[in-house]
Design an enzyme around this catalytic site. Structure first.
Site, short mmCIF file in Angstrom:
data_model
loop_
_atom_site.label_atom_id
_atom_site.label_comp_id
_atom_site.label_asym_id
_atom_site.label_seq_id
_atom_site.Cartn_x
_atom_site.Cartn_y
_atom_site.Cartn_z
N SER A 123 2.03 -7.26 1.10
CA SER A 123 2.86 -6.24 1.77
C SER A 123 2.52 -6.10 3.24
O SER A 123 3.28 -5.47 4.00
CB SER A 123 2.71 -4.89 1.07
OG SER A 123 1.42 -4.32 1.25
N PRO A 130 0.89 -0.97 2.99
CA PRO A 130 2.35 -0.84 2.97
C PRO A 130 2.90 -0.75 1.55
O PRO A 130 3.84 0.00 1.30
CB PRO A 130 2.83 -2.11 3.68
CG PRO A 130 1.70 -2.48 4.59
CD PRO A 130 0.46 -2.12 3.83
N TYR A 131 2.33 -1.52 0.62
CA TYR A 131 2.75 -1.43 -0.78
C TYR A 131 2.62 0.00 -1.29
O TYR A 131 3.54 0.56 -1.90
CB TYR A 131 1.92 -2.37 -1.65
CG TYR A 131 2.00 -2.06 -3.13
CD1 TYR A 131 3.15 -2.33 -3.86
CD2 TYR A 131 0.91 -1.46 -3.79
CE1 TYR A 131 3.22 -2.03 -5.22
CE2 TYR A 131 0.99 -1.16 -5.14
CZ TYR A 131 2.14 -1.43 -5.84
OH TYR A 131 2.21 -1.13 -7.18
N ALA A 132 1.45 0.60 -1.06
CA ALA A 132 1.21 1.96 -1.55
C ALA A 132 2.17 2.96 -0.90
O ALA A 132 2.60 3.92 -1.54
CB ALA A 132 -0.24 2.36 -1.28
N THR A 143 5.25 2.33 -0.11
CA THR A 143 6.54 2.22 -0.81
C THR A 143 6.48 2.86 -2.19
O THR A 143 7.46 3.44 -2.64
CB THR A 143 7.01 0.76 -0.94
OG1 THR A 143 6.13 0.02 -1.79
CG2 THR A 143 7.10 0.09 0.43
#
Length: 333
Positions: free
Chosen positions: A101, A160-162, A164
């Site tokens: 991410s 960034p994953y977290a 989202t």
């Protein structure tokens, strides 16, 4: 290892939609529901006719009546027909993984984890679906002091994953909070789910694969990172309970409340095969928090759920599955 799900909750949906059905948790969830008599519409953009991982994950469902697979991408497909007559929607479709991410793939994360979720929520509300269960992640908590993470803690996503996943769960809860919304929402914050069919980049899978094959294991950091590991059968039991528990709403942790270091995971893998894994230590990776640990109180109170499978037993069951599927050894640990 197959957990007796009926011991943890009283009922199952009559008809349900599972998004991300070709994935790790989604395929196990769909299988458990169908075995209990639920008609399941499985939705995934990965088509088992052309995708090897999807075909492998969905293989246990092929001979069972009551499962209908739809190869479709939620970002552009017609969603409302999929939801007709559904009692519950289990929304597990997402792009996973912290490390990819950080870069140009982030737009894919936004599309799959946020924009597709918005389309699904709009359709669910229009179709008056009674309940939607959305898969969130312990990663929304970010770095902690090592203590238990409680659902009321202020989220501090570290990747960034977290970001989202936090946006995804809060988007769903925002829909549910609207006046006269017919759809209640439960956001399950899973803590490091592992077990058969787990993604090959996850640590327990890689440790077990190294133990079985003798391949070196890449360890990012010194091994003192700690995780609250949740066996797949336990995660599925909590997920199904979230669909039927009358007072379930909001965010709920799915984790046992204890944690284990990565070095301890390696030690368990060593003990299962009777030899030591060769470990290659590398630098820590961005976004990897030092520790995760769920406060399990709300899951126990609202869902009547607590985990049944300890880490050693879960890893043993996972290893037995890997040993029976040697073709899965084609990826380095």
């Amino acid at each position: 290892m197959t957990q007796q799900l009926s011991h943890q909750h009283a009922s199952f949906p009559r008809r349900a939609v599972v998004t991300g059905a070709s994935g790790f948790i989604g395929s196990h969830l769909a299988h458990a529901l169908v075995q209990a008599g639920t008609v399941v519409i499985g939705v995934d953009r990965r088509d088992p006719a052309t995708d090897r991982t999807a075909a492998t994950n969905l293989a246990p469902l092929r001979t069972l009546p009551g499962y209908i697979h739809v190869a479709a991408d939620l970002i552009g497909c017609a969603i409302e027909p999929l939801l007709i007559d559904a009692d519950a929607v289990f929304h597990l479709a997402a792009i996973p993984g912290v490390h990819p991410s950080w870069g140009p793939q982030f737009s894919d994360y936004v599309a799959s984890n946020i924009l597709a979720t918005q389309r699904l929520l709009d359709a669910a509300v229009r179709m008056r679906i009674p309940r939607l269960i959305v898969a969130s992640s312990s990663s929304v908590y970010g770095a902690t002091d090592g203590g238990h993470s409680v659902e009321t803690d202020h989220p501090q996503p570290a990747s960034p994953y977290a970001v989202t996943k936090l946006a995804e769960e809060q988007l769903c809860l925002a829909h549910a909070a609207q006046p006269h919304c017919p759809t209640s929402v439960v956001a399950l914050r899973y803590f490091t789910v592992y077990g058969p069919r787990q993604r090959t980049d996850m640590f327990t899978h890689r440790a077990l694969l190294s133990a079985l094959t003798g391949q070196p294991l890449r360890l990012y950091g010194d091994g003192h990172h700690r995780r609250d590991f949740t066996y797949i059968d336990d995660a599925v039991a909590a997920t199904i309970a979230a669909a039927t528990a009358p007072d379930a709403h909001g965010t709920i942790n799915v984790g046992g409340g204890s944690n284990t270091s990565l070095l301890e995971v390696i030690s368990i893998a060593n003990s299962l095969v009777g030899r030591d894994i060769e470990v290659h230590q590398e630098n820590p990776r961005h976004g990897d928090v030092l520790t995760t640990r769920a406060h399990p109180g709300r899951a126990q109170e609202v869902l009547g759920w607590q985990p049944q499978v300890d880490l050693h037993s879960g890893m043993h069951a996972h290893m037995q599955t890997l040993a029976a599927e040697p073709t899965r050894y084609n990826r380095a640990a």
